[in-house]
Motif scaffolding. Structure first.
Motif, PDB file in Angstrom:
ATOM      1  N   THR A 101      31.442  44.951  38.081  1.00  0.00           N
ATOM      2  CA  THR A 101      30.487  43.984  37.892  1.00  0.00           C
ATOM      3  C   THR A 101      29.741  43.531  39.290  1.00  0.00           C
ATOM      4  OG1 THR A 101      31.665  43.621  36.047  1.00  0.00           O
ATOM      5  CG2 THR A 101      30.087  41.825  36.720  1.00  0.00           C
ATOM      6  N   TRP A 102      30.765  43.235  40.138  1.00  0.00           N
ATOM      7  CA  TRP A 102      30.331  42.260  41.304  1.00  0.00           C
ATOM      8  C   TRP A 102      31.337  42.525  42.455  1.00  0.00           C
ATOM      9  CZ3 TRP A 102      25.968  40.397  40.962  1.00  0.00           C
ATOM     10  CH2 TRP A 102      25.558  39.915  39.799  1.00  0.00           C
ATOM     11  N   ASP A 103      30.647  43.245  43.699  1.00  0.00           N
ATOM     12  CA  ASP A 103      31.311  43.214  44.882  1.00  0.00           C
ATOM     13  C   ASP A 103      31.042  41.697  45.626  1.00  0.00           C
ATOM     14  OD1 ASP A 103      32.142  45.884  44.753  1.00  0.00           O
ATOM     15  OD2 ASP A 103      30.282  46.660  45.512  1.00  0.00           O
ATOM     16  N   GLU A 104      31.940  41.798  46.708  1.00  0.00           N
ATOM     17  CA  GLU A 104      31.945  40.505  47.185  1.00  0.00           C
ATOM     18  C   GLU A 104      31.915  40.157  48.835  1.00  0.00           C
ATOM     19  OE1 GLU A 104      34.639  38.692  43.526  1.00  0.00           O
ATOM     20  OE2 GLU A 104      35.495  38.450  45.538  1.00  0.00           O
ATOM     21  N   LEU A 105      31.422  39.048  49.172  1.00  0.00           N
ATOM     22  CA  LEU A 105      31.598  38.714  50.578  1.00  0.00           C
ATOM     23  C   LEU A 105      32.199  37.356  50.535  1.00  0.00           C
ATOM     24  CD1 LEU A 105      31.332  39.155  53.926  1.00  0.00           C
ATOM     25  CD2 LEU A 105      29.108  37.654  53.655  1.00  0.00           C
ATOM     26  N   ASN A 106      33.438  37.225  51.021  1.00  0.00           N
ATOM     27  CA  ASN A 106      34.132  35.798  50.909  1.00  0.00           C
ATOM     28  C   ASN A 106      34.485  35.302  52.478  1.00  0.00           C
ATOM     29  OD1 ASN A 106      35.018  35.589  47.976  1.00  0.00           O
ATOM     30  ND2 ASN A 106      35.844  37.606  48.379  1.00  0.00           N
ATOM     31  N   LEU A 107      34.533  33.944  52.306  1.00  0.00           N
ATOM     32  CA  LEU A 107      34.948  33.168  53.438  1.00  0.00           C
ATOM     33  C   LEU A 107      36.457  32.874  53.180  1.00  0.00           C
ATOM     34  CD1 LEU A 107      34.591  31.538  56.149  1.00  0.00           C
ATOM     35  CD2 LEU A 107      33.969  29.418  54.469  1.00  0.00           C
ATOM     36  N   ILE A 108      37.246  33.316  54.018  1.00  0.00           N
ATOM     37  CA  ILE A 108      38.828  33.264  53.843  1.00  0.00           C
ATOM     38  C   ILE A 108      39.392  32.126  54.501  1.00  0.00           C
ATOM     39  CG2 ILE A 108      41.028  34.604  54.288  1.00  0.00           C
ATOM     40  CD1 ILE A 108      38.794  35.963  52.166  1.00  0.00           C
ATOM     41  N   GLU A 109      40.215  31.423  53.645  1.00  0.00           N
ATOM     42  CA  GLU A 109      40.978  30.167  54.204  1.00  0.00           C
ATOM     43  C   GLU A 109      42.256  30.438  53.659  1.00  0.00           C
ATOM     44  OE1 GLU A 109      37.754  26.532  54.339  1.00  0.00           O
ATOM     45  OE2 GLU A 109      38.081  27.181  52.469  1.00  0.00           O
ATOM     46  N   PRO A 110      43.314  29.979  54.410  1.00  0.00           N
ATOM     47  CA  PRO A 110      44.706  30.105  54.234  1.00  0.00           C
ATOM     48  C   PRO A 110      45.163  29.534  53.062  1.00  0.00           C
ATOM     49  CG  PRO A 110      44.410  28.653  55.993  1.00  0.00           C
ATOM     50  CD  PRO A 110      42.940  29.054  55.833  1.00  0.00           C
ATOM     51  N   GLY A 111      46.002  30.328  52.150  1.00  0.00           N
ATOM     52  CA  GLY A 111      46.603  29.977  51.018  1.00  0.00           C
ATOM     53  C   GLY A 111      45.742  29.872  49.876  1.00  0.00           C
ATOM     54  N   LYS A 112      44.296  30.029  50.010  1.00  0.00           N
ATOM     55  CA  LYS A 112      43.409  30.328  48.851  1.00  0.00           C
ATOM     56  C   LYS A 112      43.421  31.516  47.929  1.00  0.00           C
ATOM     57  CE  LYS A 112      41.769  26.326  49.819  1.00  0.00           C
ATOM     58  NZ  LYS A 112      40.222  26.158  50.204  1.00  0.00           N
ATOM     59  N   ASN A 113      43.199  31.288  46.599  1.00  0.00           N
ATOM     60  CA  ASN A 113      43.317  32.617  45.603  1.00  0.00           C
ATOM     61  C   ASN A 113      41.941  32.868  45.384  1.00  0.00           C
ATOM     62  OD1 ASN A 113      43.819  34.181  43.555  1.00  0.00           O
ATOM     63  ND2 ASN A 113      45.343  32.916  42.872  1.00  0.00           N
ATOM     64  N   TYR A 114      41.513  34.217  45.524  1.00  0.00           N
ATOM     65  CA  TYR A 114      40.141  34.852  45.398  1.00  0.00           C
ATOM     66  C   TYR A 114      40.017  35.656  44.094  1.00  0.00           C
ATOM     67  CZ  TYR A 114      39.332  32.928  49.917  1.00  0.00           C
ATOM     68  OH  TYR A 114      39.262  31.983  51.127  1.00  0.00           O
ATOM     69  N   GLY A 115      41.033  35.377  43.200  1.00  0.00           N
ATOM     70  CA  GLY A 115      40.625  35.543  41.686  1.00  0.00           C
ATOM     71  C   GLY A 115      41.028  36.997  41.034  1.00  0.00           C
ATOM     72  N   TRP A 116      41.267  37.833  41.875  1.00  0.00           N
ATOM     73  CA  TRP A 116      41.364  39.165  41.023  1.00  0.00           C
ATOM     74  C   TRP A 116      42.864  38.954  40.689  1.00  0.00           C
ATOM     75  CZ3 TRP A 116      39.001  43.048  39.006  1.00  0.00           C
ATOM     76  CH2 TRP A 116      39.530  44.111  38.499  1.00  0.00           C
ATOM     77  N   PRO A 117      42.967  39.680  39.502  1.00  0.00           N
ATOM     78  CA  PRO A 117      42.040  40.473  38.656  1.00  0.00           C
ATOM     79  C   PRO A 117      41.572  39.171  37.429  1.00  0.00           C
ATOM     80  CG  PRO A 117      44.271  40.832  37.712  1.00  0.00           C
ATOM     81  CD  PRO A 117      44.406  39.982  38.906  1.00  0.00           C
ATOM     82  N   ASP A 118      41.786  38.052  37.455  1.00  0.00           N
ATOM     83  CA  ASP A 118      41.316  36.997  36.636  1.00  0.00           C
ATOM     84  C   ASP A 118      39.670  36.923  36.950  1.00  0.00           C
ATOM     85  OD1 ASP A 118      43.982  35.951  35.460  1.00  0.00           O
ATOM     86  OD2 ASP A 118      44.332  36.029  37.678  1.00  0.00           O
ATOM     87  N   VAL A 119      39.333  36.962  37.850  1.00  0.00           N
ATOM     88  CA  VAL A 119      38.211  36.788  37.891  1.00  0.00           C
ATOM     89  C   VAL A 119      37.532  37.625  39.167  1.00  0.00           C
ATOM     90  CG1 VAL A 119      36.207  34.953  39.002  1.00  0.00           C
ATOM     91  CG2 VAL A 119      38.110  34.265  37.901  1.00  0.00           C
ATOM     92  N   GLU A 120      36.197  38.426  38.619  1.00  0.00           N
ATOM     93  CA  GLU A 120      35.540  39.302  39.419  1.00  0.00           C
ATOM     94  C   GLU A 120      34.139  38.628  39.712  1.00  0.00           C
ATOM     95  OE1 GLU A 120      33.705  43.864  39.349  1.00  0.00           O
ATOM     96  OE2 GLU A 120      34.932  43.002  37.813  1.00  0.00           O
ATOM     97  N   GLY A 121      33.840  38.312  41.020  1.00  0.00           N
ATOM     98  CA  GLY A 121      32.669  37.650  41.219  1.00  0.00           C
ATOM     99  C   GLY A 121      32.608  36.252  41.597  1.00  0.00           C
ATOM    100  N   LYS A 122      31.764  35.545  40.625  1.00  0.00           N
ATOM    101  CA  LYS A 122      31.532  34.082  40.582  1.00  0.00           C
ATOM    102  C   LYS A 122      31.993  33.501  39.220  1.00  0.00           C
ATOM    103  CE  LYS A 122      27.916  33.594  44.166  1.00  0.00           C
ATOM    104  NZ  LYS A 122      26.501  33.112  44.465  1.00  0.00           N
ATOM    105  N   GLY A 123      33.218  33.030  39.186  1.00  0.00           N
ATOM    106  CA  GLY A 123      34.076  32.875  37.958  1.00  0.00           C
ATOM    107  C   GLY A 123      34.023  31.550  37.656  1.00  0.00           C
TER     108      GLY A 123
END
Length: 381
Positions: free
Chosen positions: A258-280
């Motif tokens: 569904t979605w490829d991503e560009l993310n701003l990375i910050e320490p300790g943050k969770n970017y969702g996979w596999p619960d979320v793909e793209g903007k969840g």
């Protein structure tokens, strides 16, 4: 998002889902993908990069590379490029394009998307001459450093690997592999979920993460957990890392269908996979700044230049420009070089308005043309 056994089997057989392939995602025609990415915030800002930019191909530096993946610039300007499948590192003269193999990395075991991947120079390279490499062995992915001795004969200039981090899960797919030293002189590495998506949320696993460590491979001071190299989690397959002018870390990531991503990375943050793909828009997970349909992206390397992130697309066969306004996108991304050079793997800043771009048509998924693969010098704005 769950996956039935048949879907898992298909994933293994194809070597990747839609992320790094050349065909449409399973169960969805590529024609259903929208024509443009979706910016997180398209509103203008006084400090924003211009909404529109440009790309000019200045020259083709060299041709005839085999499965090129990682790229690093030596202090004098020459380039080092890794071959994923050959397990070698080649030096390319930045003026003439002449290639010379400096050596092989012992223990590399390529298969599918794995092999010799990212390379980086020590932040103290002028004095220690250490070249770092991320590569796959028969048992794991690991990071090692090697002494580069230019006085030795060609092909024998790399010293024995000194492993700084081992035990990163390996797979035929989703091995991550990008490494880079940040403005803090710490070593950052991207890993993939190896096709076992649950590992991305497992804090005890190094898979599906962005890692941060000292040059010796120890957990860096300031990491979310003092005894862990894990910097962020919930990633499917990150293959691009870059810092902007304000020392913010950005990462490109393969989605699934569904979605490829560009993310701003910050320490300790969770970017969702596999619960979320793209903007969840789900509590506890960070949404991407920009998202694309895989048919238009399937991103690998990224670089920062002239106020924008420049992102190489494999399946999308184009170079994306994402103008930044602080922590957001300043406008909708622009696509350049669409279909002109095939699959694009790595982007590296060459200083000012110049960037190096590496093609990836000999990786087993592209259609090589005479001259592939090559390194291009671009002028960007």
């Amino acid at each position: 998002m769950t996956a039935a056994g048949a879907a898992v089997a298909l994933l293994v057989l194809t070597g990747c889902s839609s992320g790094d392939g050349t065909g449409p995602a399973p169960g969805r025609s590529a024609t259903t993908a929208p024509a443009a990415a979706t910016p997180r915030d398209a509103s203008p800002s006084p400090s924003a990069a211009p909404a529109k930019g440009s790309v000019k191909v200045v020259s083709t530096l060299t041709e005839g590379l085999n499965s090129p993946w990682g790229l690093a610039a030596l202090p004098e300007g020459d380039l080092l490029v890794s071959s994923r499948d050959k397990g070698t590192i080649t030096r390319v003269d930045a003026e003439t394009g002449k290639k010379s193999v400096i050596g092989s990395v012992p223990g590399v075991s390529p298969a599918g998307e794995s092999g010799l991947l990212g390379i980086a120079l020590s932040p103290s390279y002028a004095s220690d001459h250490q070249v770092y490499a991320y590569f796959t062995t028969t048992s794991d992915n690991r990071i090692a450093r090697m002494y580069y001795d230019e006085r030795k004969p060609a092909g024998q200039q790399l010293g024995a690997p000194d492993t700084v981090l081992r035990g990163i899960p390996k797979g035929r797919i989703h091995d991550g592999g990008r490494i880079a030293f940040g403005p803090d002189k710490m070593l950052y590495a991207s890993t993939g979920d190896t096709g076992e998506k649950e590992l991305a949320q497992d804090k005890k696993s190094l898979a599906g993460k962005i890692l941060r460590m000292t040059p010796d491979g120890d957990p860096a001071h300031g990491n979310p957990e003092a005894n862990s190299v894990v910097y962020s989690l919930g990633h499917r397959d990150v293959q691009g890392l870059a810092w902007d002018s304000e020392k913010r870390l950005w990462a490109s990531e393969f989605g699934q269908d569904t979605w490829d991503e560009l993310n701003l990375i910050e320490p300790g943050k969770n970017y969702g996979w596999p619960d979320v793909e793209g903007k969840g828009h789900k509590p506890g997970f960070v949404d991407p700044v920009v998202e694309w349909r895989p048919a238009e992206a399937s991103p690998s390397g990224i670089a920062y230049a002239e106020g924008s992130i420049w992102m190489a697309a494999l399946r999308g066969e184009r170079l994306w420009r994402i103008p930044l306004a602080g922590r957001e996108s300043a406008a909708s991304p622009q696509a350049f070089l669409k279909g002109q050079y095939g699959r694009l793997r790595t982007v590296l800043s060459a200083g000012g308005d110049k960037v190096w771009l590496v093609t990836s048509n000999t990786d087993g998924r592209g259609t090589p043309k005479p001259g592939d693969d090559r390194i291009l010098l671009l002028e960007v704005a």
